[in-house]
Design a protein around this motif. Structure first.
Motif, PDB file in Angstrom:
ATOM      1  N   GLN A  62      39.923  40.697  32.621  1.00 35.80           N
ATOM      2  CA  GLN A  62      40.733  40.242  33.747  1.00 35.80           C
ATOM      3  C   GLN A  62      40.376  38.832  34.201  1.00 35.80           C
ATOM      4  O   GLN A  62      41.255  38.046  34.571  1.00 35.80           O
ATOM      5  CB  GLN A  62      40.609  41.232  34.907  1.00 35.80           C
ATOM      6  CG  GLN A  62      41.202  42.602  34.587  1.00 35.80           C
ATOM      7  CD  GLN A  62      41.074  43.579  35.735  1.00 35.80           C
ATOM      8  OE1 GLN A  62      40.556  43.257  36.802  1.00 35.80           O
ATOM      9  NE2 GLN A  62      41.542  44.804  35.529  1.00 35.80           N
ATOM     10  N   ILE A  63      39.090  38.475  34.145  1.00 34.21           N
ATOM     11  CA  ILE A  63      38.696  37.147  34.645  1.00 34.21           C
ATOM     12  C   ILE A  63      39.175  36.009  33.756  1.00 34.21           C
ATOM     13  O   ILE A  63      39.114  34.848  34.161  1.00 34.21           O
ATOM     14  CB  ILE A  63      37.175  37.031  34.861  1.00 34.21           C
ATOM     15  CG1 ILE A  63      36.420  37.144  33.529  1.00 34.21           C
ATOM     16  CG2 ILE A  63      36.682  38.039  35.886  1.00 34.21           C
ATOM     17  CD1 ILE A  63      34.979  36.679  33.624  1.00 34.21           C
ATOM     18  N   LEU A  64      39.668  36.312  32.564  1.00 38.68           N
ATOM     19  CA  LEU A  64      40.237  35.272  31.702  1.00 38.68           C
ATOM     20  C   LEU A  64      41.506  34.671  32.297  1.00 38.68           C
ATOM     21  O   LEU A  64      41.909  33.569  31.928  1.00 38.68           O
ATOM     22  CB  LEU A  64      40.574  35.854  30.328  1.00 38.68           C
ATOM     23  CG  LEU A  64      39.406  36.294  29.441  1.00 38.68           C
ATOM     24  CD1 LEU A  64      39.928  37.099  28.262  1.00 38.68           C
ATOM     25  CD2 LEU A  64      38.586  35.099  28.975  1.00 38.68           C
ATOM     26  N   PHE A  65      42.120  35.378  33.234  1.00 37.57           N
ATOM     27  CA  PHE A  65      43.449  35.003  33.724  1.00 37.57           C
ATOM     28  C   PHE A  65      43.384  34.018  34.893  1.00 37.57           C
ATOM     29  O   PHE A  65      42.320  33.745  35.446  1.00 37.57           O
ATOM     30  CB  PHE A  65      44.224  36.271  34.087  1.00 37.57           C
ATOM     31  CG  PHE A  65      44.752  36.967  32.863  1.00 37.57           C
ATOM     32  CD1 PHE A  65      46.082  36.854  32.501  1.00 37.57           C
ATOM     33  CD2 PHE A  65      43.907  37.685  32.032  1.00 37.57           C
ATOM     34  CE1 PHE A  65      46.565  37.453  31.352  1.00 37.57           C
ATOM     35  CE2 PHE A  65      44.370  38.285  30.872  1.00 37.57           C
ATOM     36  CZ  PHE A  65      45.705  38.167  30.537  1.00 37.57           C
ATOM     37  N   THR A  66      44.537  33.493  35.236  1.00 36.48           N
ATOM     38  CA  THR A  66      44.634  32.458  36.263  1.00 36.48           C
ATOM     39  C   THR A  66      44.149  32.948  37.612  1.00 36.48           C
ATOM     40  O   THR A  66      43.390  32.264  38.310  1.00 36.48           O
ATOM     41  CB  THR A  66      46.094  31.967  36.394  1.00 36.48           C
ATOM     42  OG1 THR A  66      46.563  31.561  35.102  1.00 36.48           O
ATOM     43  CG2 THR A  66      46.194  30.805  37.368  1.00 36.48           C
ATOM     44  N   GLU A  67      44.577  34.155  37.996  1.00 40.34           N
ATOM     45  CA  GLU A  67      44.236  34.657  39.328  1.00 40.34           C
ATOM     46  C   GLU A  67      44.405  36.169  39.381  1.00 40.34           C
ATOM     47  O   GLU A  67      45.069  36.772  38.545  1.00 40.34           O
ATOM     48  CB  GLU A  67      45.138  34.001  40.384  1.00 40.34           C
ATOM     49  CG  GLU A  67      46.623  34.258  40.171  1.00 40.34           C
ATOM     50  CD  GLU A  67      47.499  33.462  41.122  1.00 40.34           C
ATOM     51  OE1 GLU A  67      46.954  32.629  41.869  1.00 40.34           O
ATOM     52  OE2 GLU A  67      48.722  33.685  41.122  1.00 40.34           O
ATOM     53  N   SER A  68      43.774  36.746  40.416  1.00 43.79           N
ATOM     54  CA  SER A  68      43.907  38.177  40.686  1.00 43.79           C
ATOM     55  C   SER A  68      44.303  38.368  42.144  1.00 43.79           C
ATOM     56  O   SER A  68      43.861  37.617  43.019  1.00 43.79           O
ATOM     57  CB  SER A  68      42.588  38.895  40.412  1.00 43.79           C
ATOM     58  OG  SER A  68      42.644  40.239  40.855  1.00 43.79           O
ATOM     59  N   GLU A  69      45.103  39.398  42.375  1.00 42.88           N
ATOM     60  CA  GLU A  69      45.509  39.705  43.753  1.00 42.88           C
ATOM     61  C   GLU A  69      44.600  40.751  44.399  1.00 42.88           C
ATOM     62  O   GLU A  69      44.846  41.178  45.523  1.00 42.88           O
ATOM     63  CB  GLU A  69      46.954  40.218  43.773  1.00 42.88           C
ATOM     64  CG  GLU A  69      47.174  41.532  43.070  1.00 42.88           C
ATOM     65  CD  GLU A  69      48.619  42.013  43.132  1.00 42.88           C
ATOM     66  OE1 GLU A  69      48.827  43.234  43.090  1.00 42.88           O
ATOM     67  OE2 GLU A  69      49.533  41.166  43.220  1.00 42.88           O
ATOM     68  N   GLU A  70      43.511  41.130  43.712  1.00 40.96           N
ATOM     69  CA  GLU A  70      42.614  42.153  44.246  1.00 40.96           C
ATOM     70  C   GLU A  70      41.886  41.636  45.488  1.00 40.96           C
ATOM     71  O   GLU A  70      41.173  40.636  45.439  1.00 40.96           O
ATOM     72  CB  GLU A  70      41.591  42.552  43.173  1.00 40.96           C
ATOM     73  CG  GLU A  70      40.704  43.704  43.574  1.00 40.96           C
ATOM     74  CD  GLU A  70      39.765  44.126  42.453  1.00 40.96           C
ATOM     75  OE1 GLU A  70      39.059  45.122  42.636  1.00 40.96           O
ATOM     76  OE2 GLU A  70      39.755  43.456  41.391  1.00 40.96           O
ATOM     77  N   PHE A  71      42.075  42.312  46.627  1.00 42.46           N
ATOM     78  CA  PHE A  71      41.464  41.929  47.909  1.00 42.46           C
ATOM     79  C   PHE A  71      41.796  40.485  48.281  1.00 42.46           C
ATOM     80  O   PHE A  71      40.943  39.716  48.735  1.00 42.46           O
ATOM     81  CB  PHE A  71      39.942  42.133  47.886  1.00 42.46           C
ATOM     82  CG  PHE A  71      39.528  43.537  47.563  1.00 42.46           C
ATOM     83  CD1 PHE A  71      39.943  44.604  48.350  1.00 42.46           C
ATOM     84  CD2 PHE A  71      38.725  43.803  46.467  1.00 42.46           C
ATOM     85  CE1 PHE A  71      39.570  45.910  48.054  1.00 42.46           C
ATOM     86  CE2 PHE A  71      38.347  45.106  46.156  1.00 42.46           C
ATOM     87  CZ  PHE A  71      38.771  46.159  46.956  1.00 42.46           C
ATOM     88  N   GLY A  72      43.056  40.095  48.080  1.00 40.47           N
ATOM     89  CA  GLY A  72      43.486  38.727  48.341  1.00 40.47           C
ATOM     90  C   GLY A  72      43.368  37.892  47.084  1.00 40.47           C
ATOM     91  O   GLY A  72      42.534  38.163  46.222  1.00 40.47           O
ATOM     92  N   MET A  73      44.200  36.866  46.982  1.00 44.90           N
ATOM     93  CA  MET A  73      44.239  36.074  45.752  1.00 44.90           C
ATOM     94  C   MET A  73      42.898  35.397  45.483  1.00 44.90           C
ATOM     95  O   MET A  73      42.264  34.845  46.380  1.00 44.90           O
ATOM     96  CB  MET A  73      45.344  35.022  45.829  1.00 44.90           C
ATOM     97  CG  MET A  73      46.750  35.603  45.963  1.00 44.90           C
ATOM     98  SD  MET A  73      47.184  36.827  44.691  1.00 44.90           S
ATOM     99  CE  MET A  73      47.232  35.782  43.236  1.00 44.90           C
ATOM    100  N   CYS A  74      42.482  35.463  44.226  1.00 45.97           N
ATOM    101  CA  CYS A  74      41.224  34.856  43.803  1.00 45.97           C
ATOM    102  C   CYS A  74      41.435  34.222  42.439  1.00 45.97           C
ATOM    103  O   CYS A  74      42.030  34.842  41.553  1.00 45.97           O
ATOM    104  CB  CYS A  74      40.119  35.915  43.741  1.00 45.97           C
ATOM    105  SG  CYS A  74      38.518  35.291  43.181  1.00 45.97           S
ATOM    106  N   LYS A  75      40.940  33.003  42.254  1.00 42.89           N
ATOM    107  CA  LYS A  75      41.112  32.296  40.989  1.00 42.89           C
ATOM    108  C   LYS A  75      40.174  32.855  39.922  1.00 42.89           C
ATOM    109  O   LYS A  75      39.020  33.192  40.196  1.00 42.89           O
ATOM    110  CB  LYS A  75      40.851  30.801  41.180  1.00 42.89           C
ATOM    111  CG  LYS A  75      41.918  30.091  41.986  1.00 42.89           C
ATOM    112  CD  LYS A  75      41.645  28.603  42.057  1.00 42.89           C
ATOM    113  CE  LYS A  75      42.739  27.881  42.833  1.00 42.89           C
ATOM    114  NZ  LYS A  75      42.466  26.416  42.919  1.00 42.89           N
TER     115      LYS A  75
END
Length: 203
Positions: A83-96
Motif C-alpha cells: 500500500q505504501i507504494l501508492f500516492t496516498e491513503s485515505e486511512e484515518f485522513g489522507m496521508c502521502k
C-alpha cells in the motif's frame, strides 16, 4: 542478502522465517546503509498506513527504500508494504505514500453480508506472466487480512486481482516491483513458492 525492513510494525519474524525456509538469506534491519547494500528489499506490514510512513521517516529508512526501488533494486512489499507504494491513503485522513505508483489506498465499501476486514483465504486471478508466479496456478488461494485496498490509476501495474464484493487489485508486478495484498508467509505451500520465486528472481 535480502534486507527485511524493520520499522516497528508487522510480522517481521514470521516473514524472515518463511524466506529462510525457502533458502533466502535475510538481514532484519533498521539501517539505510544495509538497505542500500542489499541485493533486494522486503517490506512487510500490518497496521495503519500513517504509522508506517511515520516510522519509516523517523528511522531514516524512507528515502533509502524509495531511492533503491527507483534504481531498480528488486522489492517485495507485503500487505502494508504494498500500500505504501501508492500516492496516498485515505486511512484515518489522507496521508502521502511513496508515490512510486500513481493511485490511492481506499477502504472497502461493501454490502452488509461482507465482513470488514477481509480476512481468510481467497483466490488470486493472475493478470500477468511473471517469474514470481512460476509453478503457481491461476486462482490459487492465499491468506488475506485487510480493510483497505489499492486502486492503481494505470492497469499495467496490476499483477493479480481478487473478488470480495468487488474486484480489487491484490498483486502488483511491474519491472523490479512485486507486491501482494495477501500474506505469502501465512499462505502455506503457494505462499512459500512465491517467496522462493522471488529469491530465484534476484539471484
Amino acid at each position: 542478502m535480502i534486507a527485511l525492513v524493520d520499522y516497528g510494525m508487522g510480522n517481521i519474524r514470521s516473514v524472515s522465517k518463511a524466506i529462510e525456509a525457502v533458502g533466502g538469506e535475510v538481514s532484519i534491519t533498521q539501517s539505510p546503509e544495509e538497505i542500500r547494500k542489499a541485493k533486494a528489499i522486503v517490506l512487510p506490514g500490518v497496521g495503519a498506513f500513517r504509522d508506517c510512513m511515520s516510522n519509516l521517516t523517523e528511522l531514516g529508512l524512507l528515502e533509502a527504500v524509495r531511492e533503491e526501488i527507483l534504481k531498480g533494486k528488486p522489492y517485495l512489499g507485503i500487505c502494508l508494504g504494498m500500500q505504501i507504494l501508492f500516492t496516498e491513503s485515505e486511512e484515518f485522513g489522507m496521508c502521502k505514500g511513496l508515490d512510486l505508483i500513481k493511485g490511492k489506498v481506499t477502504r472497502f465499501k461493501l454490502p452488509q453480508d461482507y465482513k470488514i476486514p477481509h480476512m481468510g483465504w481467497n483466490t488470486v486471478i493472475f493478470k500477468k506472466k511473471s517469474k514470481l508466479l512460476s509453478e503457481i496456478s491461476d486462482n490459487s488461494y492465499f491468506y488475506f487480512v485487510h480493510s483497505y485496498y489499492v486502486v492503481p490509476e494505470e492497469s499495467n501495474f496490476v499483477g493479480g486481482v481478487t473478488e470480495y464484493g468487488i474486484e480489487f487489485t491484490s498483486m502488483i508486478i511491474y519491472e523490479n516491483i512485486f507486491a501482494t495484498q495477501f500474506h505469502p508467509e501465512k499462505s502455506q505451500k503457494m505462499g512459500l513458492k512465491l517467496l522462493s520465486n522471488f529469491i530465484q528472481f534476484i539471484q
